[in-house]
Design an enzyme around this catalytic site. Sequence first.
Site, short mmCIF file in Angstrom:
data_model
loop_
_atom_site.label_atom_id
_atom_site.label_comp_id
_atom_site.label_asym_id
_atom_site.label_seq_id
_atom_site.Cartn_x
_atom_site.Cartn_y
_atom_site.Cartn_z
CD GLU A 14 -9.24 1.77 -41.87
OE1 GLU A 14 -8.69 1.17 -43.13
OE2 GLU A 14 -9.95 0.95 -40.98
CG HIS A 19 -4.93 1.37 -45.72
ND1 HIS A 19 -5.51 2.54 -46.41
CD2 HIS A 19 -5.64 0.72 -44.98
CE1 HIS A 19 -6.61 2.94 -45.74
NE2 HIS A 19 -6.85 1.79 -44.85
CB SER A 41 -3.99 5.31 -47.95
OG SER A 41 -3.75 3.71 -47.98
CG PHE A 83 -7.98 -4.62 -32.69
CD1 PHE A 83 -9.19 -4.21 -31.84
CD2 PHE A 83 -7.16 -3.65 -33.09
CE1 PHE A 83 -9.62 -3.16 -31.62
CE2 PHE A 83 -7.49 -2.07 -32.64
CZ PHE A 83 -8.53 -2.01 -31.84
CG ASP A 125 -17.89 -7.93 -39.32
OD1 ASP A 125 -18.35 -8.77 -39.80
OD2 ASP A 125 -16.68 -7.39 -38.85
P1 FAD Z 1 -17.31 -9.92 -47.88
O1 FAD Z 1 -16.08 -9.47 -49.10
O2 FAD Z 1 -18.67 -9.99 -48.32
O3 FAD Z 1 -16.96 -11.34 -47.34
C1 FAD Z 1 -17.50 -11.93 -46.00
C2 FAD Z 1 -17.49 -13.15 -45.95
O4 FAD Z 1 -18.45 -13.75 -46.71
C3 FAD Z 1 -16.34 -13.76 -46.34
O5 FAD Z 1 -16.17 -15.12 -45.53
C4 FAD Z 1 -16.41 -14.35 -47.83
O6 FAD Z 1 -15.52 -15.35 -48.12
C5 FAD Z 1 -17.94 -14.74 -47.67
N1 FAD Z 1 -18.50 -14.36 -49.07
C6 FAD Z 1 -18.54 -13.44 -49.81
N2 FAD Z 1 -19.32 -13.70 -51.05
C7 FAD Z 1 -19.93 -14.81 -50.70
C8 FAD Z 1 -20.77 -15.39 -51.46
N3 FAD Z 1 -21.38 -15.07 -52.61
N4 FAD Z 1 -21.29 -16.82 -50.96
C9 FAD Z 1 -20.78 -17.26 -49.88
N5 FAD Z 1 -19.77 -16.51 -49.12
C10 FAD Z 1 -19.38 -15.52 -49.69
N6 FAD Z 1 -16.02 -3.07 -40.79
C11 FAD Z 1 -16.82 -2.10 -40.68
O7 FAD Z 1 -17.92 -2.45 -40.12
N7 FAD Z 1 -16.72 -0.80 -41.06
C12 FAD Z 1 -15.56 -0.53 -41.70
O8 FAD Z 1 -15.37 0.73 -41.96
C13 FAD Z 1 -14.40 -1.75 -41.88
N8 FAD Z 1 -13.43 -1.25 -42.71
C14 FAD Z 1 -12.64 -2.30 -43.10
C15 FAD Z 1 -11.53 -2.17 -43.85
C16 FAD Z 1 -10.55 -3.01 -44.15
C17 FAD Z 1 -9.42 -2.51 -45.30
C18 FAD Z 1 -11.15 -4.21 -43.90
C19 FAD Z 1 -9.96 -5.35 -44.34
C20 FAD Z 1 -12.05 -4.64 -43.24
C21 FAD Z 1 -12.84 -3.48 -42.74
N9 FAD Z 1 -14.07 -3.94 -41.90
C22 FAD Z 1 -14.71 -2.76 -41.54
C23 FAD Z 1 -14.10 -5.36 -41.48
C24 FAD Z 1 -15.24 -5.95 -42.73
O9 FAD Z 1 -16.47 -5.31 -42.63
C25 FAD Z 1 -15.27 -7.28 -41.90
O10 FAD Z 1 -14.28 -8.11 -42.13
C26 FAD Z 1 -16.37 -8.16 -42.39
O11 FAD Z 1 -16.57 -9.35 -41.56
C27 FAD Z 1 -16.29 -8.58 -43.92
O12 FAD Z 1 -16.39 -7.55 -44.84
P2 FAD Z 1 -16.11 -7.89 -46.29
O13 FAD Z 1 -16.22 -6.52 -47.17
O14 FAD Z 1 -14.69 -8.47 -46.50
O15 FAD Z 1 -16.99 -8.96 -46.69
#
Ligand code: FAD
Length: 276
Positions: free
Chosen positions: A9, A257, A7, A207, A100
Site C-alpha cells: 500500500e 498486505h 500486496s 497511528f 474518516d
Molecule cells: P465501515 O465498514 O463503514 O465501518 C465504520 C464503523 O461503522 C465501524 O465501527 C462499524 O462497526 C460501523 N458500522 C458499519 N455499518 C454500520 C451500520 N449499518 N450501522 C451502524 N454501524 C455501522 N481511510 C481513508 O481515509 N483513506 C484510505 O485510503 C484508507 N485506507 C484504508 C485501508 C485499509 C486496509 C484499512 C483497514 C483502513 C483504511 N482507511 C482509510 C481507514 C478507514 O477509512 C477507517 O478505519 C474508517 O474509520 C472506517 O472505514 P471502513 O470502511 O472500515 O468503515
Amino acid sequence: MNPIELSFEFFPPKTQEGVEKLRATRAQLVPLKPKFVSVTFGAGGSTQQGTLDTVLDIAKDGIEAAPHLSCIGSSKESLRAILNRYRESGIRHIVALRGDLPSGMGEVGELRYASELVSFIRNETGDWFRIEVAAYPEYHPQSRSPRQDMENFARKVKAGANSAITQYFFNADAYFRFVDDVRKLGVDVPIVPGIMPITNFSQLTRFSEMCGAEIPRWVARRLESFGDDREAIRAFGLDVVTDLCRRLVDAGVPGLHFYTLNAATASKAICERLGL
Ligand code: FAD
C-alpha cells in the site's frame, strides 16, 4: 509459484520529489512480484486527483494498481464520476471504505458506511471491479461492540466485496479469532492481514491510537527503551514483525498486505527473511 500473495500500500505523493521516491520504492518492491499494489485516498478531497495520478503511473509499468475510495463526505454524483474515470482508465480493482472526515468537516455525505458504498459500486458498475473492504481484528474504534462490528463487516462482504484487508495488528491471536468468528457469520472471502513494519516508535504510537491497534506492552516497552537509537528500533521491529508474519504464513493466510508508508526497506526485508 509463490503461494502467499503479496500486496503493498502506498499513499499519493504531494511533491515531485515524493513521486520520484515512490518510483524508487516501487522499483525495489516489484521484484517481489506483488499481486497488486493499492493507493490510499483522502476523504474530503485532499488527495483524490493524487490517487488517480499515482494509480495510472503504476499501471503504466504493467502492475495491477487498486485505488482506495472512501464515501464519507461525498455525494453519489461525485463517487459516480470517480468510478467512471477509473473505468475509462481500465482500472478493475478498488478498495472500498467509509473513510474518516478530517476534523472540522461536518457533512457525512449520501453514503454512511462502507457497506453502502459497496452496494453503490455494484449497482453502478456490476462486476467491473474486484472490491476489497477493511476488516478490524481488534475491532473498529467506533464500533459499539465486537459482535456488532463483526456483523457490520459481514454486511459489507455480503454487499458484494470479493476480499478483505485487515487493519494492522501485532496480536496474531486477535486475527485468528476474528477470522473464525466471521466465518460463523457466513463470511467466506479471503481476509488478508495488513502488516505494519515497525521503523518509528512515535509515529507508530500515534497511528495506533487513532486506528485502535494495540501495541503489546512488551513491544512498546522495548521500543521505548531504545530512545533515539533508530537502528535498534528498526532491528527489533524487523524481528517482531517477521515473527508475526511467520506465524500468519504458517497458519495458511491467503496473503500479506504491507502498509509501506512509501518506503521499501522494511517490507522488503521482512519478505526476504520469510523467503517470499
Ligand atoms: P465501515 O465498514 O463503514 O465501518 C465504520 C464503523 O461503522 C465501524 O465501527 C462499524 O462497526 C460501523 N458500522 C458499519 N455499518 C454500520 C451500520 N449499518 N450501522 C451502524 N454501524 C455501522 N481511510 C481513508 O481515509 N483513506 C484510505 O485510503 C484508507 N485506507 C484504508 C485501508 C485499509 C486496509 C484499512 C483497514 C483502513 C483504511 N482507511 C482509510 C481507514 C478507514 O477509512 C477507517 O478505519 C474508517 O474509520 C472506517 O472505514 P471502513 O470502511 O472500515 O468503515
